[in-house]
Design a protein around this motif. Structure first.
Motif, PDB file in Angstrom:
ATOM      1  N   VAL A 151       0.616  -0.897  -0.126  1.00  9.55           N
ATOM      2  CA  VAL A 151      -0.113   0.351   0.191  1.00  9.55           C
ATOM      3  C   VAL A 151       1.230   1.016   0.349  1.00  9.55           C
ATOM      4  N   ASN A 152       0.420   2.385  -1.013  1.00 14.67           N
ATOM      5  CA  ASN A 152       1.599   3.673  -1.179  1.00 14.67           C
ATOM      6  C   ASN A 152       0.944   4.728  -0.757  1.00 14.67           C
ATOM      7  N   GLU A 153       0.569   5.496  -0.394  1.00 14.29           N
ATOM      8  CA  GLU A 153       0.446   7.267  -0.267  1.00 14.29           C
ATOM      9  C   GLU A 153       0.787   7.256  -1.858  1.00 14.29           C
ATOM     10  N   TRP A 154      -0.292   8.118  -1.901  1.00 14.40           N
ATOM     11  CA  TRP A 154      -0.632   8.004  -3.482  1.00 14.40           C
ATOM     12  C   TRP A 154       0.334   8.997  -4.498  1.00 14.40           C
ATOM     13  N   GLY A 155       0.917  10.146  -3.286  1.00 11.42           N
ATOM     14  CA  GLY A 155       1.904  10.524  -4.430  1.00 11.42           C
ATOM     15  C   GLY A 155       3.401   9.624  -5.024  1.00 11.42           C
ATOM     16  N   THR A 156       3.923   9.131  -3.622  1.00  9.60           N
ATOM     17  CA  THR A 156       4.344   7.895  -3.824  1.00  9.60           C
ATOM     18  C   THR A 156       3.802   6.397  -5.020  1.00  9.60           C
ATOM     19  N   HIS A 157       2.518   6.511  -4.935  1.00 10.22           N
ATOM     20  CA  HIS A 157       2.450   5.258  -5.459  1.00 10.22           C
ATOM     21  C   HIS A 157       2.634   5.778  -7.330  1.00 10.22           C
ATOM     22  N   LEU A 158       2.143   7.160  -7.562  1.00 16.84           N
ATOM     23  CA  LEU A 158       2.336   8.132  -8.825  1.00 16.84           C
ATOM     24  C   LEU A 158       3.184   7.444  -9.338  1.00 16.84           C
ATOM     25  N   GLU A 159       4.590   8.709  -9.034  1.00 15.23           N
ATOM     26  CA  GLU A 159       5.838   8.226  -8.940  1.00 15.23           C
ATOM     27  C   GLU A 159       6.591   7.375  -9.204  1.00 15.23           C
ATOM     28  N   LYS A 160       6.112   6.324  -8.278  1.00 14.87           N
ATOM     29  CA  LYS A 160       6.681   4.958  -8.754  1.00 14.87           C
ATOM     30  C   LYS A 160       6.322   4.501  -9.664  1.00 14.87           C
ATOM     31  N   ILE A 161       5.548   4.716 -10.428  1.00 12.59           N
ATOM     32  CA  ILE A 161       4.743   4.338 -11.815  1.00 12.59           C
ATOM     33  C   ILE A 161       6.042   5.552 -12.842  1.00 12.59           C
ATOM     34  N   GLN A 162       5.442   6.552 -13.153  1.00 11.65           N
ATOM     35  CA  GLN A 162       5.820   7.420 -13.586  1.00 11.65           C
ATOM     36  C   GLN A 162       7.870   6.922 -13.864  1.00 11.65           C
ATOM     37  N   ASN A 163       8.458   6.546 -12.595  1.00 13.59           N
ATOM     38  CA  ASN A 163      10.025   6.314 -12.600  1.00 13.59           C
ATOM     39  C   ASN A 163       9.741   5.595 -13.140  1.00 13.59           C
ATOM     40  N   ARG A 164       9.297   4.268 -13.672  1.00  9.83           N
ATOM     41  CA  ARG A 164       9.549   2.908 -13.919  1.00  9.83           C
ATOM     42  C   ARG A 164       9.800   2.011 -12.593  1.00  9.83           C
ATOM     43  N   LYS A 165       9.449   2.347 -11.786  1.00  6.71           N
ATOM     44  CA  LYS A 165      10.093   1.460  -9.913  1.00  6.71           C
ATOM     45  C   LYS A 165       9.109   0.927  -9.711  1.00  6.71           C
TER      46      LYS A 165
END
Length: 522
Positions: free
Chosen positions: A404-418
């Motif tokens: 479970v990710n905090e929303w901002g972290t979730h998006l950042e991981k997707i954007q950065n392919r992580k």
């Protein structure tokens, strides 16, 4: 010959049922108090302020940078669009632009509104439109919208009230992107203070101005008394950040906030039975899905594994048992609300077939361990859905670790392919095929999880087709290809549920935006 292009969208009504599920997890507290006070009769002594509960902070107050609903829904009260949408139909309507026409396959012309002022007194004109489009295209700004505007070659200022957009390739979808992406910042101010300052202290032409922004706590705005559409009825607007749903619910029931969305279905009756409260629902233009990450090395790069996941996930069970039917099942990349929608094959639930495919791919189910990442509280019952999917996969022997990710972290991981093997995400508002398909299934798109060279060629070819029938046929083919490739696991078209103070004039929009200018107290 000049061609005037109009876009119309068919909005389909979703039949939604009300029932109860297990309780929603999560706890939290909020200490901020609204200026309104709830009396013993349950009615709120409301002055001229409005507090909207949000699950997350905006990532920035800079326009044209972050492709993120949470950010956009807030800053659209500060900035104006060149082209707007009808809140119920999605049809394009005038904004800072009053009319538009397609000159030829590569040229679009927009006539602009006169007499509009920015918050700092500067004039809105064609130079401002050019500056903001150029801002998206300038690689050094790092705009996540850039891939969506890659076909724009040049913006010409014809006069203070007329701008021309020249594209390098036919771009029939351009006006859709103008409406969904482009917000207007004051060029002189941004040039003077730089992006970093403008991201914290924005200047637009919109109905509200910034008064205070405290990270992870609140965004406070005040009415722009000189707004070109008239003075807003709501004088003070606050977005209050409350990540946990239970805390948002408590804040609403106690009168601290006046409005919030994404109510879990297990809390409907509690809100309906509360004084001075009501619930509204709307068939959203947002879709929810389980992304299967093929952009980093792992089992999801094997089509047999992706197909196995599709067979092992019982979407009907998730929709009925977790969401109580509040949503419309999807079988492909588009929902029925999308003008480019075509019916696609449904994998259906077949756990035996899933096991067979995994073995063909060289995996014993018990030896396969996958990561499933999800936000909590961003989409209706999102973390519950993730746990439900994990449980279904575990039934065929696959180990699933839910993160479970905090929303901002979730998006950042997707954007950065992580991000891990799979993740829960939603996409919208999206009214036509390109806005979804190009942005979720091409290599450079920031929220993409899937890429196939041949399918990408077909997507880009479809993007350039002006003829409506041929364009539909091209995207129809792509939809079937994506289903055959098991590009992701489609879940459902989201049904939005809002908790609203009873004496607030507010109508949910299909694009999910909160335009406080359109709201007032009874």
């Amino acid at each position: 010959m000049k061609k005037a292009i109009s876009f119309f969208f068919a909005i389909c009504t979703v039949l939604m049922l009300t029932a109860c599920t297990a309780g929603t997890s999560g706890d939290g507290t909020t200490t901020n108090k609204n200026t309104s006070v709830q009396g013993k009769d349950g009615k709120t002594d409301k002055k001229d302020s409005l507090v909207i509960g949000f699950e997350s902070d905006a990532t920035t107050l800079l326009a044209n940078w972050d492709v993120n609903y949470i950010t956009t829904a807030q800053i659209r009260n500060i900035y104006d669009s060149v082209i707007n949408r009808d809140p119920k139909t999605g049809e394009l309507t005038p904004g800072l632009g009053v009319s538009w026409e397609n000159i030829d396959d590569l040229t679009w012309r927009i006539k602009l509104r006169e007499g509009v002022k920015f918050h700092n007194g500067a004039d809105f004109n064609a130079d401002a439109v050019k500056f903001n489009i150029d801002f998206i295209l300038d690689e050094k700004n790092g705009s996540f919208y850039r891939s969506r505007w890659a076909n724009v070659k040049e913006v010409k200022v014809l006069s203070p009230t007329e701008v021309e957009i020249i594209t390098s390739k036919p771009f029939p979808n351009l006006l859709q992107y103008v409406a969904s992406d482009l917000l207007i910042m004051e060029p002189g101010y941004v040039k003077e203070v730089g992006n970093d300052v403008a991201a914290k202290k924005p200047v637009g032409t919109g109905p509200y101005k910034l008064t205070d922004w405290v990270r992870d706590n609140h965004l406070k705005l005040e009415a722009n008394e000189d707004y070109w559409q008239g003075t807003p009825n709501i004088k003070k607007l606050e977005f209050r950040y409350i990540p946990e749903f239970s805390a948002r619910l408590s804040a609403f029931l106690s009168g601290e906030i006046d409005l919030f969305k994404n109510i879990p279905v297990d809390s409907i009756s509690e809100i309906e039975n509360s004084a001075n409260s009501k619930i509204a629902d709307v068939a959203s233009s947002r879709i929810n899905y389980l992304a299967l990450n093929t952009l980093t090395e792992g089992p999801m790069q094997d089509i047999r594994v992706r197909k196995a996941i599709n067979y092992a996930v019982d979407v009907d069970e998730l929709l009925n048992s977790i969401l109580n039917g509040h949503g419309t099942k999807m079988t492909g990349p588009l929902s029925i609300i999308n003008s480019g929608y075509t019916e696609t094959a449904d994998y259906g639930y077949d756990p035996d077939k899933a096991i067979e495919l995994l073995k063909e791919a060289g995996y014993e189910p018990k030896d396969l361990s996958l990561t499933l990442e999800t936000p909590r509280g961003r989409y209706p019952m999102d973390s519950h859905v993730a746990q439900g999917i994990a449980s279904q996969l575990q039934k065929i022997g696959v180990e699933v670790n839910v993160q479970v990710n905090e929303w901002g972290t979730h998006l950042e991981k997707i954007q950065n392919r992580k991000v891990g093997d799979m993740y829960i995400l939603g996409w919208g508002p999206a009214y036509e095929a390109q806005s979804t398909i190009e942005n979720l299934f091409t290599k450079v798109a920031p929220y993409s999880s899937f890429y196939d060279e041949k399918i990408e060629e077909h997507i880009y070819a479809a993007n350039e087709i002006f003829d409506e029938e041929k364009r539909y046929e091209a995207f129809e083919k792509v939809q079937h290809e994506l289903v055959e490739a098991a590009a992701w696991v489609p879940l459902w078209q989201q049904a939005d549920l809002y908790a609203i103070r009873e004496n607030l004039n507010f109508e949910p929009r299909v694009d999910e935006y909160f335009h406080a200018f359109d709201m007032s107290w009874k």
